[in-house]
Structure formats: structure tokens, C-alpha cells
Design a protein around this motif. Sequence first.
Motif, PDB file in Angstrom:
ATOM      1  N   LEU A  80       8.430  29.551  75.168  1.00 35.81           N
ATOM      2  CA  LEU A  80       7.577  28.472  74.689  1.00 35.81           C
ATOM      3  C   LEU A  80       7.747  27.225  75.558  1.00 35.81           C
ATOM      4  O   LEU A  80       6.758  26.576  75.916  1.00 35.81           O
ATOM      5  CB  LEU A  80       7.888  28.149  73.226  1.00 35.81           C
ATOM      6  N   ALA A  81       8.977  26.912  75.921  1.00 28.77           N
ATOM      7  CA  ALA A  81       9.231  25.753  76.780  1.00 28.77           C
ATOM      8  C   ALA A  81       8.544  25.931  78.135  1.00 28.77           C
ATOM      9  O   ALA A  81       7.987  24.973  78.691  1.00 28.77           O
ATOM     10  CB  ALA A  81      10.731  25.538  76.962  1.00 28.77           C
ATOM     11  N   ALA A  82       8.557  27.146  78.673  1.00 23.56           N
ATOM     12  CA  ALA A  82       7.898  27.413  79.948  1.00 23.56           C
ATOM     13  C   ALA A  82       6.387  27.235  79.827  1.00 23.56           C
ATOM     14  O   ALA A  82       5.744  26.686  80.735  1.00 23.56           O
ATOM     15  CB  ALA A  82       8.237  28.825  80.442  1.00 23.56           C
ATOM     16  N   VAL A  83       5.821  27.680  78.721  1.00 20.56           N
ATOM     17  CA  VAL A  83       4.379  27.515  78.501  1.00 20.56           C
ATOM     18  C   VAL A  83       4.033  26.036  78.396  1.00 20.56           C
ATOM     19  O   VAL A  83       3.062  25.567  79.001  1.00 20.56           O
ATOM     20  CB  VAL A  83       3.921  28.288  77.243  1.00 20.56           C
TER      21      VAL A  83
ATOM     22  N   THR B  50       5.681  23.517  79.630  1.00 17.55           N
ATOM     23  CA  THR B  50       5.833  22.940  80.964  1.00 17.55           C
ATOM     24  C   THR B  50       4.614  23.251  81.828  1.00 17.55           C
ATOM     25  O   THR B  50       4.094  22.381  82.534  1.00 17.55           O
ATOM     26  CB  THR B  50       7.120  23.461  81.630  1.00 17.55           C
ATOM     27  N   ALA B  51       4.123  24.480  81.761  1.00 16.47           N
ATOM     28  CA  ALA B  51       2.952  24.875  82.551  1.00 16.47           C
ATOM     29  C   ALA B  51       1.706  24.119  82.097  1.00 16.47           C
ATOM     30  O   ALA B  51       0.924  23.643  82.933  1.00 16.47           O
ATOM     31  CB  ALA B  51       2.727  26.386  82.448  1.00 16.47           C
ATOM     32  N   VAL B  52       1.525  23.984  80.806  1.00 17.77           N
ATOM     33  CA  VAL B  52       0.365  23.252  80.292  1.00 17.77           C
ATOM     34  C   VAL B  52       0.446  21.790  80.709  1.00 17.77           C
ATOM     35  O   VAL B  52      -0.557  21.192  81.125  1.00 17.77           O
ATOM     36  CB  VAL B  52       0.260  23.385  78.754  1.00 17.77           C
ATOM     37  N   ASN B  53       1.631  21.214  80.619  1.00 17.40           N
ATOM     38  CA  ASN B  53       1.801  19.818  81.039  1.00 17.40           C
ATOM     39  C   ASN B  53       1.523  19.642  82.532  1.00 17.40           C
ATOM     40  O   ASN B  53       0.951  18.635  82.948  1.00 17.40           O
ATOM     41  CB  ASN B  53       3.194  19.308  80.684  1.00 17.40           C
ATOM     42  N   ALA B  54       1.912  20.619  83.332  1.00 20.42           N
ATOM     43  CA  ALA B  54       1.654  20.545  84.777  1.00 20.42           C
ATOM     44  C   ALA B  54       0.159  20.614  85.057  1.00 20.42           C
ATOM     45  O   ALA B  54      -0.359  19.868  85.894  1.00 20.42           O
ATOM     46  CB  ALA B  54       2.386  21.677  85.503  1.00 20.42           C
ATOM     47  N   VAL B  55      -0.540  21.494  84.352  1.00 17.55           N
ATOM     48  CA  VAL B  55      -1.994  21.600  84.510  1.00 17.55           C
ATOM     49  C   VAL B  55      -2.641  20.280  84.080  1.00 17.55           C
ATOM     50  O   VAL B  55      -3.538  19.767  84.748  1.00 17.55           O
ATOM     51  CB  VAL B  55      -2.559  22.788  83.700  1.00 17.55           C
ATOM     52  N   HIS B  56      -2.166  19.742  82.969  1.00 17.03           N
ATOM     53  CA  HIS B  56      -2.721  18.474  82.471  1.00 17.03           C
ATOM     54  C   HIS B  56      -2.473  17.342  83.459  1.00 17.03           C
ATOM     55  O   HIS B  56      -3.346  16.485  83.666  1.00 17.03           O
ATOM     56  CB  HIS B  56      -2.132  18.129  81.109  1.00 17.03           C
ATOM     57  N   ALA B  57      -1.331  17.311  84.073  1.00 14.94           N
ATOM     58  CA  ALA B  57      -1.015  16.259  85.041  1.00 14.94           C
ATOM     59  C   ALA B  57      -1.909  16.357  86.268  1.00 14.94           C
ATOM     60  O   ALA B  57      -2.300  15.341  86.848  1.00 14.94           O
ATOM     61  CB  ALA B  57       0.456  16.347  85.446  1.00 14.94           C
ATOM     62  N   GLU B  58      -2.249  17.587  86.644  1.00 11.69           N
ATOM     63  CA  GLU B  58      -3.075  17.776  87.839  1.00 11.69           C
ATOM     64  C   GLU B  58      -4.568  17.673  87.527  1.00 11.69           C
ATOM     65  O   GLU B  58      -5.335  17.130  88.304  1.00 11.69           O
ATOM     66  CB  GLU B  58      -2.774  19.145  88.463  1.00 11.69           C
ATOM     67  N   HIS B  59      -4.977  18.195  86.389  1.00  9.27           N
ATOM     68  CA  HIS B  59      -6.389  18.224  85.993  1.00  9.27           C
ATOM     69  C   HIS B  59      -6.487  17.654  84.583  1.00  9.27           C
ATOM     70  O   HIS B  59      -6.175  18.354  83.634  1.00  9.27           O
ATOM     71  CB  HIS B  59      -6.937  19.651  85.977  1.00  9.27           C
ATOM     72  N   VAL B  60      -6.932  16.441  84.476  1.00  4.87           N
ATOM     73  CA  VAL B  60      -6.983  15.815  83.149  1.00  4.87           C
ATOM     74  C   VAL B  60      -7.899  16.607  82.231  1.00  4.87           C
ATOM     75  O   VAL B  60      -8.823  17.285  82.678  1.00  4.87           O
ATOM     76  CB  VAL B  60      -7.449  14.343  83.226  1.00  4.87           C
ATOM     77  N   TYR B  61      -7.634  16.525  80.953  1.00 17.11           N
ATOM     78  CA  TYR B  61      -8.464  17.212  79.974  1.00 17.11           C
ATOM     79  C   TYR B  61      -9.757  16.436  79.763  1.00 17.11           C
ATOM     80  O   TYR B  61      -9.808  15.215  79.911  1.00 17.11           O
ATOM     81  CB  TYR B  61      -7.738  17.346  78.632  1.00 17.11           C
ATOM     82  N   LEU B  62     -10.796  17.136  79.418  1.00 19.50           N
ATOM     83  CA  LEU B  62     -12.077  16.505  79.150  1.00 19.50           C
ATOM     84  C   LEU B  62     -11.940  15.436  78.072  1.00 19.50           C
ATOM     85  O   LEU B  62     -12.569  14.387  78.145  1.00 19.50           O
ATOM     86  CB  LEU B  62     -13.096  17.568  78.735  1.00 19.50           C
ATOM     87  N   SER B  63     -11.101  15.696  77.101  1.00 20.78           N
ATOM     88  CA  SER B  63     -10.919  14.724  76.013  1.00 20.78           C
ATOM     89  C   SER B  63     -10.271  13.434  76.508  1.00 20.78           C
ATOM     90  O   SER B  63     -10.442  12.377  75.894  1.00 20.78           O
ATOM     91  CB  SER B  63     -10.054  15.327  74.897  1.00 20.78           C
ATOM     92  N   ASP B  64      -9.554  13.471  77.633  1.00 17.80           N
ATOM     93  CA  ASP B  64      -8.983  12.258  78.204  1.00 17.80           C
ATOM     94  C   ASP B  64     -10.078  11.374  78.823  1.00 17.80           C
ATOM     95  O   ASP B  64      -9.992  10.153  78.805  1.00 17.80           O
ATOM     96  CB  ASP B  64      -7.946  12.588  79.284  1.00 17.80           C
ATOM     97  N   GLU B  65     -11.093  12.031  79.355  1.00 17.84           N
ATOM     98  CA  GLU B  65     -12.181  11.287  79.984  1.00 17.84           C
ATOM     99  C   GLU B  65     -13.177  10.775  78.960  1.00 17.84           C
ATOM    100  O   GLU B  65     -13.853   9.774  79.181  1.00 17.84           O
ATOM    101  CB  GLU B  65     -12.878  12.168  81.013  1.00 17.84           C
TER     102      GLU B  65
END
Length: 81
Positions: A57-60, A62-77
Motif C-alpha cells: 500500500l505504501a508503494a502504491v 508513493t507511486a500515485v504521489n509521484a504521478v500527481h507531482a509530475e502530472h497534476v490532477y484535473l481537479s487541481d486545475e
Amino acid sequence: MAYDKTASRPAVNLSLNEDLLIRAKAATSNLSATVEDPLARFVQEDQARKRAEDQQLAAVITAVNAVHAEHVYLSDEFPSL
């Protein structure tokens, strides 16, 4: 397994198959010790499984956070969505 083998040994009530209990008592002079060893292994394996799930779960996360850091979520925009 790391558990306190010198801890107190309170009496417990278990419901067991009578035939199995009779056969187990005939097979060992110390039923408590005979049952305690596989119970300790069961607890150890359960704890290891839970640690592995937590690590996965921690790895997942971390991976989601890395994706979010690189590609912001639509809801952020579009926070009003």
C-alpha cells in the motif's frame, strides 16, 4: 518468532472436535505446547502478511504521489468541479 515465551499461561476455553482432541491427547503428553507452536507460526505468518500488505500500500501511495507531482490532477486545475 519473537514472543515472550515466559509470559503467563492463562487457561482458555476452546471448542474442538472431540475425536481430534482425543487423538491429540493420545499423541502428546503436552497438548498446550503442541498447540502453541503452530499457533505462534500462524501469528508470525499473519503479521508478516499484514506487513507485506502495508508495504504494498505504501508503494502504491508513493507511486500515485509521484504521478500527481509530475502530472497534476484535473481537479487541481478546476477546483470547483
